[in-house]
Design a protein around this motif. Structure first.
Motif, PDB file in Angstrom:
ATOM      1  N   ALA A 199       2.188  15.120  -3.471  1.00 17.46           N
ATOM      2  CA  ALA A 199       1.601  13.909  -2.901  1.00 17.46           C
ATOM      3  C   ALA A 199       2.580  12.753  -3.015  1.00 17.46           C
ATOM      4  CB  ALA A 199       0.295  13.565  -3.616  1.00 17.46           C
ATOM      5  N   TYR A 200       2.547  11.871  -2.020  1.00 15.85           N
ATOM      6  CA  TYR A 200       3.450  10.730  -1.950  1.00 15.85           C
ATOM      7  C   TYR A 200       2.635   9.522  -1.512  1.00 15.85           C
ATOM      8  CZ  TYR A 200       7.487   7.920  -0.364  1.00 15.85           C
ATOM      9  OH  TYR A 200       8.426   6.942  -0.187  1.00 15.85           O
ATOM     10  N   GLY A 201       2.835   8.372  -2.165  1.00 12.55           N
ATOM     11  CA  GLY A 201       2.119   7.175  -1.750  1.00 12.55           C
ATOM     12  C   GLY A 201       2.172   6.081  -2.794  1.00 12.55           C
ATOM     13  N   VAL A 202       1.635   4.923  -2.459  1.00 12.95           N
ATOM     14  CA  VAL A 202       1.676   3.769  -3.347  1.00 12.95           C
ATOM     15  C   VAL A 202       0.606   3.893  -4.436  1.00 12.95           C
ATOM     16  CG1 VAL A 202       2.457   2.312  -1.452  1.00 12.95           C
ATOM     17  CG2 VAL A 202       0.032   2.389  -2.004  1.00 12.95           C
ATOM     18  N   THR A 203       0.728   3.074  -5.468  1.00 15.77           N
ATOM     19  CA  THR A 203      -0.309   3.000  -6.486  1.00 15.77           C
ATOM     20  C   THR A 203      -1.625   2.583  -5.839  1.00 15.77           C
ATOM     21  OG1 THR A 203       1.217   2.490  -8.269  1.00 15.77           O
ATOM     22  CG2 THR A 203      -1.032   1.743  -8.552  1.00 15.77           C
ATOM     23  N   SER A 204      -2.708   3.180  -6.313  1.00 14.25           N
ATOM     24  CA  SER A 204      -4.067   2.922  -5.822  1.00 14.25           C
ATOM     25  C   SER A 204      -4.345   3.555  -4.470  1.00 14.25           C
ATOM     26  CB  SER A 204      -4.370   1.418  -5.743  1.00 14.25           C
ATOM     27  OG  SER A 204      -4.281   0.813  -7.001  1.00 14.25           O
ATOM     28  N   SER A 205      -3.459   4.430  -4.007  1.00 16.72           N
ATOM     29  CA  SER A 205      -3.702   5.083  -2.719  1.00 16.72           C
ATOM     30  C   SER A 205      -4.457   6.400  -2.876  1.00 16.72           C
ATOM     31  CB  SER A 205      -2.385   5.327  -1.981  1.00 16.72           C
ATOM     32  OG  SER A 205      -1.545   6.199  -2.723  1.00 16.72           O
ATOM     33  N   GLY A 206      -4.639   6.864  -4.110  1.00 18.10           N
ATOM     34  CA  GLY A 206      -5.449   8.055  -4.334  1.00 18.10           C
ATOM     35  C   GLY A 206      -4.698   9.328  -4.656  1.00 18.10           C
ATOM     36  N   LYS A 207      -3.425   9.238  -5.046  1.00 23.03           N
ATOM     37  CA  LYS A 207      -2.641  10.448  -5.344  1.00 23.03           C
ATOM     38  C   LYS A 207      -3.245  11.249  -6.484  1.00 23.03           C
ATOM     39  CE  LYS A 207       1.236   8.417  -6.248  1.00 23.03           C
ATOM     40  NZ  LYS A 207       0.723   7.030  -6.126  1.00 23.03           N
ATOM     41  N   GLY A 256       2.766   4.211 -19.139  1.00 25.07           N
ATOM     42  CA  GLY A 256       3.310   3.227 -18.207  1.00 25.07           C
ATOM     43  C   GLY A 256       4.034   3.814 -17.024  1.00 25.07           C
ATOM     44  N   ARG A 257       4.114   5.189 -16.953  1.00 29.89           N
ATOM     45  CA  ARG A 257       4.856   5.795 -15.866  1.00 29.89           C
ATOM     46  C   ARG A 257       4.050   5.742 -14.573  1.00 29.89           C
ATOM     47  NH1 ARG A 257       0.776   7.136 -17.196  1.00 29.89           N
ATOM     48  NH2 ARG A 257      -0.206   9.170 -17.339  1.00 29.89           N
ATOM     49  N   LYS A 258       4.757   5.679 -13.451  1.00 28.25           N
ATOM     50  CA  LYS A 258       4.129   5.727 -12.133  1.00 28.25           C
ATOM     51  C   LYS A 258       4.951   6.700 -11.291  1.00 28.25           C
ATOM     52  CE  LYS A 258       2.466   0.920 -12.025  1.00 28.25           C
ATOM     53  NZ  LYS A 258       3.195   0.311 -13.132  1.00 28.25           N
ATOM     54  N   LEU A 259       4.908   7.969 -11.645  1.00 27.86           N
ATOM     55  CA  LEU A 259       5.730   8.960 -10.954  1.00 27.86           C
ATOM     56  C   LEU A 259       5.282   9.135  -9.507  1.00 27.86           C
ATOM     57  CD1 LEU A 259       7.935  11.061 -11.079  1.00 27.86           C
ATOM     58  CD2 LEU A 259       6.227  12.706 -11.855  1.00 27.86           C
ATOM     59  N   ALA A 260       6.274   9.103  -8.604  1.00 28.48           N
ATOM     60  CA  ALA A 260       6.061   9.319  -7.172  1.00 28.48           C
ATOM     61  C   ALA A 260       5.132   8.297  -6.549  1.00 28.48           C
ATOM     62  CB  ALA A 260       5.546  10.734  -6.896  1.00 28.48           C
TER      63      ALA A 260
END
Length: 327
Positions: free
Chosen positions: A80-88, A191-195
Motif C-alpha cells: 500500500a502507498y499513500g499519505v498519513t490518514s489515507s487508510g493504509k 514515531g515511524r511513518k513507513l511508506a
C-alpha cells in the motif's frame, strides 16, 4: 492497479472539505462543495474503491489473486502507498471485526495449502522495517541495520533479495503467523511513518524530521523507479539501488516470477490535496508497468524428504495389496 479512497473522522473533525471524488467507473478527479456532483476527471484506473468498500472486498479483488498462485510457485506481492490518514494501516491490517489484506492473505494461504494434498509445504515467516534507511528485524529487536544481498537462487527466476541474518520462523497455522505479526508490530520504532507519502512538513521533533527526510528520499526513489519502468523499453536507468525500499521491491517490480498488486490509498480531504495528487501520479505510472509472472521451483529439503516418505508409504501400501492378491 487498484485505488482506495478514504476520508477519516479526524479530517472531517478539523473541517476539511472533500476536493477529490470518484465517478464510480475508475475515474478520479477534482470536485467542490458548491458542485459535488461535478467531477473534473484527471486520472483513470483499473478499479477505484470508495469509502463504502469493506476490507473483504479489497482482499477479494487485490489479495486473493496474489495469494492463490503462491502454492504453484508464483510469488505474490501486495503493498500500500499513500499519505498519513489515507487508510493504509486499516486496509492492510484492519480490525478484529474487519481484518485487512494481510491477515486475510495469511488465512487464505493456509486454506490453499490444506487443499493441496499432493504436496508438502514449509511456511516460514519474517518481518522487518525500514527505519532511517536501516533495515531492522522486527522478530528480534537486537538485529539492527541488516545487510541486503542480491543472490541467484536455484529454481528461482531472476535475482532474489536476501536480508542477511534476518530471523525466520516456521509457522504451521494462520494463527501462529498472526501471532508473529503482532510480535513484530510491538517491536516497531516509535514515531515511524513507513511508506507514507506526506512531506517533512508533518514532522515536529528532530528525530521525526530525520525520519521524514529518509522516508521522502525512499518514496522519491520509488517514484523515479516506477516512472522509468512505466516507459518499458524506452526507459532509462532504473535507480533501484538508491534506497533500501526499492532494492527490496526490485524482484517484484521487475517481474521475475511475481504477481504484484499496488493499493494506492488517498484521502479526498482538502488539506492533503497536493499529496493526494502526488499519489495519483504515482498510481498512474505504476499501472503502466508490465509484469510477467513465472513459476519458481525452489524446494525446501525437509519438505522434499517428507514428500518422498509419503510416496514410499504409498508404494508400500500398493505392494502389500498386490502381494495379498497374489497370495
Amino acid at each position: 492497479m487498484l485505488f482506495s479512497a478514504c476520508n477519516s473522522d479526524k479530517e472531517r473533525g478539523r473541517g476539511d472539505n472533500a476536493v477529490w471524488a470518484t465517478d464510480g467507473s475508475g475515474g478520479v478527479g477534482l470536485t467542490s462543495a458548491r458542485a459535488p456532483d461535478k467531477i473534473n476527471i484527471k486520472y483513470a484506473y483499473d478499479l477505484v474503491f470508495d469509502t463504502t468498500t469493506s476490507n473483504e472486498q479489497v482482499f477479494e479483488h487485490v489479495g486473493r489473486p496474489a495469494v492463490e498462485p503462491v502454492v504453484q510457485g508464483i510469488s505474490g506481492t501486495v503493498f500500500a502507498y499513500g499519505v498519513t490518514s489515507s487508510g493504509k494501516t486499516h486496509t492492510m491490517m484492519g480490525t478484529a471485526a474487519d481484518p485487512g489484506v494481510v491477515p486475510r492473505a495469511i488465512t487464505a494461504l493456509f486454506e490453499e495449502i490444506s487443499q493441496a494434498t499432493d504436496r508438502v509445504f514449509t511456511v516460514t515467516f519474517s518481518m522487518m522495517e525500514i527505519y532511517c534507511e536501516m533495515l531492522n528485524d522486527l522478530l528480534d529487536p537486537s538485529k539492527l541495520n541488516l545487510d541486503v544481498q542480491e543472490r541467484e537462487l536455484p529454481g528461482v527466476r531472476g535475482a532474489t533479495m536476501l536480508v542477511k541474518n534476518l530471523t525466520e520462523g516456521k509457522v504451521a497455522s494462520a494463527g501462529a503467523a498472526l501471532a508473529l505479526i503482532q510480535q513484530g508490530l510491538d517491536n516497531r520504532k516509535v514515531g515511524r511513518k513507513l511508506a507514507g507519502s506526506e512531506g517533512a512538513k508533518a514532522a515536529l521533533s528532530k528525530d521525526q524530521q530525520a525520519e521524514a527526510r529518509d522516508i521522502n528520499r525512499s518514496l522519491l526513489t520509488l517514484g523515479k523507479v516506477v516512472f522509468e519502468l512505466a516507459k518499458g523499453s524506452q526507459g532509462g536507468h532504473v535507480p533501484f539501488r538508491d534506497s533500501l525500499l526499492t532494492r527490496l521491491l526490485k524482484p517484484s517490480l521487475t517481474g521475475h516470477g511475481a504477481k504484484v498488486a499496488i493499493i494506492c490509498n488517498v484521502t479526498p480531504a482538502s488539506s492533503q490535496s497536493e499529496e493526494t495528487w502526488n499519489t495519483l501520479r504515482f498510481a498512474d505510472g505504476a499501472k503502466r508497468i508490465k509484469v510477467s509472472a513465472v513459476k519458481n521451483e525452489a524446494l525446501d529439503v525437509a519438505a522434499v524428504v517428507a514428500q518422498y516418505q509419503r510416496e514410499v508409504e504409498g508404494l508400500k501400501a500398493q505392494l502389500a495389496a498386490l502381494t495379498g492378491q497374489l497370495g
